[in-house]
Design a protein around this motif. Structure first.
Motif, PDB file in Angstrom:
ATOM      1  N   SER A 144       0.790  -1.210   0.021  1.00  0.00           N
ATOM      2  CA  SER A 144      -0.037   0.037  -0.041  1.00  0.00           C
ATOM      3  C   SER A 144       0.837   1.212   0.019  1.00  0.00           C
ATOM      4  CB  SER A 144      -0.707   0.038   1.355  1.00  0.00           C
ATOM      5  OG  SER A 144      -0.236   0.343   2.175  1.00  0.00           O
ATOM      6  N   GLN A 145       2.082   1.193   0.673  1.00  0.00           N
ATOM      7  CA  GLN A 145       2.932   2.727   0.709  1.00  0.00           C
ATOM      8  C   GLN A 145       3.614   2.758  -0.689  1.00  0.00           C
ATOM      9  OE1 GLN A 145       5.533   1.295   4.077  1.00  0.00           O
ATOM     10  NE2 GLN A 145       4.538   2.235   5.577  1.00  0.00           N
ATOM     11  N   VAL A 146       3.971   1.589  -1.303  1.00  0.00           N
ATOM     12  CA  VAL A 146       4.547   1.517  -2.511  1.00  0.00           C
ATOM     13  C   VAL A 146       3.499   2.369  -3.676  1.00  0.00           C
ATOM     14  CG1 VAL A 146       5.470   0.350  -4.443  1.00  0.00           C
ATOM     15  CG2 VAL A 146       6.140  -0.178  -2.178  1.00  0.00           C
ATOM     16  N   VAL A 147       2.253   1.790  -3.538  1.00  0.00           N
ATOM     17  CA  VAL A 147       1.153   2.391  -4.557  1.00  0.00           C
ATOM     18  C   VAL A 147       0.830   3.723  -4.210  1.00  0.00           C
ATOM     19  CG1 VAL A 147      -1.231   1.961  -4.857  1.00  0.00           C
ATOM     20  CG2 VAL A 147      -0.038  -0.120  -4.744  1.00  0.00           C
ATOM     21  N   GLY A 148       0.938   4.050  -2.700  1.00  0.00           N
ATOM     22  CA  GLY A 148       0.634   5.430  -2.438  1.00  0.00           C
ATOM     23  C   GLY A 148       1.901   6.334  -2.926  1.00  0.00           C
ATOM     24  N   ALA A 149       3.189   5.801  -3.041  1.00  0.00           N
ATOM     25  CA  ALA A 149       4.383   6.496  -3.539  1.00  0.00           C
ATOM     26  C   ALA A 149       4.130   6.973  -5.047  1.00  0.00           C
ATOM     27  CB  ALA A 149       5.692   5.703  -3.431  1.00  0.00           C
ATOM     28  N   LEU A 150       3.360   6.148  -5.548  1.00  0.00           N
ATOM     29  CA  LEU A 150       3.199   6.086  -7.144  1.00  0.00           C
ATOM     30  C   LEU A 150       2.418   7.398  -7.286  1.00  0.00           C
ATOM     31  CD1 LEU A 150       3.624   4.931 -10.047  1.00  0.00           C
ATOM     32  CD2 LEU A 150       1.349   3.827  -9.591  1.00  0.00           C
ATOM     33  N   GLY A 151       1.405   7.576  -6.214  1.00  0.00           N
ATOM     34  CA  GLY A 151       0.573   8.931  -6.304  1.00  0.00           C
ATOM     35  C   GLY A 151       1.581  10.210  -5.876  1.00  0.00           C
ATOM     36  N   LEU A 152       2.173  10.005  -5.042  1.00  0.00           N
ATOM     37  CA  LEU A 152       3.027  11.262  -4.268  1.00  0.00           C
ATOM     38  C   LEU A 152       3.973  11.537  -5.531  1.00  0.00           C
ATOM     39  CD1 LEU A 152       3.746   9.867  -1.002  1.00  0.00           C
ATOM     40  CD2 LEU A 152       2.151  11.977  -1.694  1.00  0.00           C
ATOM     41  N   THR A 153       4.753  10.546  -6.401  1.00  0.00           N
ATOM     42  CA  THR A 153       5.710  10.736  -7.237  1.00  0.00           C
ATOM     43  C   THR A 153       5.220  11.577  -8.446  1.00  0.00           C
ATOM     44  OG1 THR A 153       5.817   8.531  -7.862  1.00  0.00           O
ATOM     45  CG2 THR A 153       7.413   9.216  -6.450  1.00  0.00           C
ATOM     46  N   THR A 154       3.994  11.617  -8.449  1.00  0.00           N
ATOM     47  CA  THR A 154       3.604  12.345  -9.859  1.00  0.00           C
ATOM     48  C   THR A 154       3.869  13.785 -10.011  1.00  0.00           C
ATOM     49  OG1 THR A 154       1.362  12.921  -8.656  1.00  0.00           O
ATOM     50  CG2 THR A 154       1.428  10.739 -10.142  1.00  0.00           C
ATOM     51  N   THR A 155       4.439  14.220  -8.797  1.00  0.00           N
ATOM     52  CA  THR A 155       4.753  15.689  -8.915  1.00  0.00           C
ATOM     53  C   THR A 155       6.026  16.085  -9.540  1.00  0.00           C
ATOM     54  OG1 THR A 155       6.199  15.244  -6.715  1.00  0.00           O
ATOM     55  CG2 THR A 155       4.057  16.240  -6.216  1.00  0.00           C
ATOM     56  N   ALA A 156       6.749  14.691  -9.857  1.00  0.00           N
ATOM     57  CA  ALA A 156       7.844  14.807 -10.788  1.00  0.00           C
ATOM     58  C   ALA A 156       7.574  15.392 -12.371  1.00  0.00           C
ATOM     59  CB  ALA A 156       8.760  13.733 -10.772  1.00  0.00           C
ATOM     60  N   PRO A 157       6.603  14.440 -12.736  1.00  0.00           N
ATOM     61  CA  PRO A 157       6.433  14.737 -14.163  1.00  0.00           C
ATOM     62  C   PRO A 157       5.552  15.927 -14.396  1.00  0.00           C
ATOM     63  CG  PRO A 157       5.106  12.861 -13.537  1.00  0.00           C
ATOM     64  CD  PRO A 157       6.120  13.115 -12.570  1.00  0.00           C
ATOM     65  N   ALA A 158       4.573  16.127 -13.352  1.00  0.00           N
ATOM     66  CA  ALA A 158       3.692  17.487 -13.093  1.00  0.00           C
ATOM     67  C   ALA A 158       4.543  18.517 -13.194  1.00  0.00           C
ATOM     68  CB  ALA A 158       2.720  17.209 -12.168  1.00  0.00           C
ATOM     69  N   ALA A 159       5.528  18.750 -12.540  1.00  0.00           N
ATOM     70  CA  ALA A 159       6.412  19.785 -12.069  1.00  0.00           C
ATOM     71  C   ALA A 159       7.134  20.170 -13.489  1.00  0.00           C
ATOM     72  CB  ALA A 159       7.298  19.844 -11.067  1.00  0.00           C
ATOM     73  N   TYR A 160       7.627  19.077 -14.252  1.00  0.00           N
ATOM     74  CA  TYR A 160       8.338  19.427 -15.408  1.00  0.00           C
ATOM     75  C   TYR A 160       7.400  19.609 -16.568  1.00  0.00           C
ATOM     76  CZ  TYR A 160      10.717  17.905 -19.755  1.00  0.00           C
ATOM     77  OH  TYR A 160      11.203  17.910 -21.064  1.00  0.00           O
ATOM     78  N   TYR A 161       6.191  19.304 -16.375  1.00  0.00           N
ATOM     79  CA  TYR A 161       5.018  19.760 -17.469  1.00  0.00           C
ATOM     80  C   TYR A 161       4.762  20.932 -17.322  1.00  0.00           C
ATOM     81  CZ  TYR A 161       0.500  20.230 -19.549  1.00  0.00           C
ATOM     82  OH  TYR A 161      -0.602  20.565 -20.278  1.00  0.00           O
ATOM     83  N   VAL A 162       4.272  21.599 -16.393  1.00  0.00           N
ATOM     84  CA  VAL A 162       3.886  23.018 -16.024  1.00  0.00           C
ATOM     85  C   VAL A 162       5.197  23.963 -16.267  1.00  0.00           C
ATOM     86  CG1 VAL A 162       2.002  22.377 -14.375  1.00  0.00           C
ATOM     87  CG2 VAL A 162       4.587  22.934 -13.513  1.00  0.00           C
ATOM     88  N   ILE A 163       6.274  23.487 -16.012  1.00  0.00           N
ATOM     89  CA  ILE A 163       7.735  24.630 -16.441  1.00  0.00           C
ATOM     90  C   ILE A 163       7.809  24.606 -17.681  1.00  0.00           C
ATOM     91  CG2 ILE A 163       9.842  24.823 -15.688  1.00  0.00           C
ATOM     92  CD1 ILE A 163       9.572  23.501 -13.158  1.00  0.00           C
ATOM     93  N   THR A 164       7.841  23.489 -18.552  1.00  0.00           N
ATOM     94  CA  THR A 164       8.314  23.333 -19.814  1.00  0.00           C
ATOM     95  C   THR A 164       6.903  23.316 -20.966  1.00  0.00           C
ATOM     96  OG1 THR A 164       8.374  20.937 -20.066  1.00  0.00           O
ATOM     97  CG2 THR A 164      10.441  22.158 -19.387  1.00  0.00           C
ATOM     98  N   GLY A 165       5.890  22.950 -20.528  1.00  0.00           N
ATOM     99  CA  GLY A 165       4.707  22.741 -21.320  1.00  0.00           C
ATOM    100  C   GLY A 165       4.819  21.417 -22.129  1.00  0.00           C
ATOM    101  N   ARG A 166       5.727  20.723 -21.757  1.00  0.00           N
ATOM    102  CA  ARG A 166       6.109  19.160 -22.478  1.00  0.00           C
ATOM    103  C   ARG A 166       5.513  18.011 -21.675  1.00  0.00           C
ATOM    104  NH1 ARG A 166      10.731  22.163 -24.041  1.00  0.00           N
ATOM    105  NH2 ARG A 166      11.725  20.661 -22.755  1.00  0.00           N
ATOM    106  N   LEU A 167       5.132  17.020 -22.439  1.00  0.00           N
ATOM    107  CA  LEU A 167       4.869  15.841 -21.722  1.00  0.00           C
ATOM    108  C   LEU A 167       5.425  14.850 -22.702  1.00  0.00           C
ATOM    109  CD1 LEU A 167       1.259  15.390 -20.412  1.00  0.00           C
ATOM    110  CD2 LEU A 167       3.298  15.273 -19.071  1.00  0.00           C
ATOM    111  N   ASP A 168       6.831  14.591 -22.384  1.00  0.00           N
ATOM    112  CA  ASP A 168       7.704  13.708 -23.354  1.00  0.00           C
ATOM    113  C   ASP A 168       8.106  12.323 -22.630  1.00  0.00           C
ATOM    114  OD1 ASP A 168       9.579  15.051 -21.912  1.00  0.00           O
ATOM    115  OD2 ASP A 168       9.973  16.350 -23.424  1.00  0.00           O
TER     116      ASP A 168
END
Length: 285
Positions: A144-168
């Motif tokens: 359950s903690q590993v699955v929860g970490a999957l949600g918390l680590t969405t901050t990495a691609p989301a931060a990259y996306y809002v800063i660069t405007g790219r989902l690559d």
């Protein structure tokens, strides 16, 4: 008399903090390290600073908001019971909610960052799955903690996306690398707690063979993803410190576990991982 009053007030102050401050200290690291790595890689690739600041405020406010809301609703172990406690909780909920609404509105203004809500949905699904696993008993606590970490680590691609405007590929690679690291940390901390009384290599191996197997699988996943160019070729170097500490534990002299010290050492590993991961993505340009 003053000392007696201080002793009496201390439990009350600790309870007030528990009502409004997130109690999952390890989750802060799992949330913030991906946020910083995603933002740093985005900025090093020519991204904008203002969206990074807005997104950071929104993420921290939303994560912090969970604890006082649960205290208010009575769904957490520490619940707001008196009128004073309810006022305290309300006094934290409203400012945090306002910060989250204002910053997210700014990020989504005039149709910008249209893909951002999908990260919120992904995180929500992960947290819902985490709660389902928790209800199944102690055997599913670590998954359950590993699955929860999957949600918390969405901050990495989301931060990259809002800063660069790219989902690559870079965005998804940041998510994968941060999630793999978080999973390794969760597994190692769980091992240290389970094997607190283990003495000698035989007892340690009997308790931690699954962790060693996980280390091998992690190494193979890193090699494969780098070979397929999904992750930069230098990415495995970011995992070297945790590979070393995970393997060294089996052969070092047994010592009593100190939870606070373990937390600080894992924080140091998280910082080292973040710096090395940013360097790996930066030098891959």
């Amino acid at each position: 008399m003053a000392q007696d009053a201080t002793r009496l007030n201390r439990p009350q102050k600790e309870r007030q903090r528990a009502l409004v401050l997130p109690r999952e200290h390890g989750a802060w690291g799992i949330l913030l390290v991906p946020l910083v790595t995603g933002a740093a890689v985005g900025l090093l690739r020519g991204g904008r600073v203002l969206p990074a600041l807005l997104f950071a405020v929104a993420v921290v406010a939303l994560f912090w908001l969970r604890t006082p809301v649960e205290s208010w609703l009575g769904t957490s172990p520490v619940r707001a019971q008196t009128l004073q406690e309810r006022r305290l909780v309300r006094g934290v909920i409203f400012p945090l909610a306002a910060f989250a609404i204002i910053t997210l509105s700014a990020l989504l203004w005039e149709g910008k960052n249209r893909e951002l809500p999908w990260f919120g949905i992904a995180a929500g699904v992960a947290f819902a799955a985490q709660q389902l696993l928790l209800r199944m008993g102690r055997a599913t606590r670590m998954p359950s903690q590993v699955v929860g970490a999957l949600g918390l680590t969405t901050t990495a691609p989301a931060a990259y996306y809002v800063i660069t405007g790219r989902l690559d590929r870079i965005a998804w690679g940041l998510w994968l690398a941060n999630w793999l690291f978080a999973g390794d940390q969760i597994h190692f901390v769980g091992l240290r707690i389970r094997a607190a009384r283990a003495t000698g290599l035989r007892q340690k191996f009997a308790t931690g063979w699954s962790f060693l197997a996980g280390q091998i699988v992690l190494a193979l996943v890193l090699v494969l993803t780098c070979y397929l160019a999904f992750l930069p070729p230098w990415t495995p170097l970011a995992f070297v410190p945790v590979f070393f500490r995970g393997t060294a534990w089996f052969v070092t002299k047994p010592q009593p576990i100190v939870i606070r010290w373990l937390g600080w050492t894992e924080l140091a590993h998280a910082v080292a991982f973040g710096v090395l991961l940013i360097a790996a993505f930066h030098f891959a340009q």
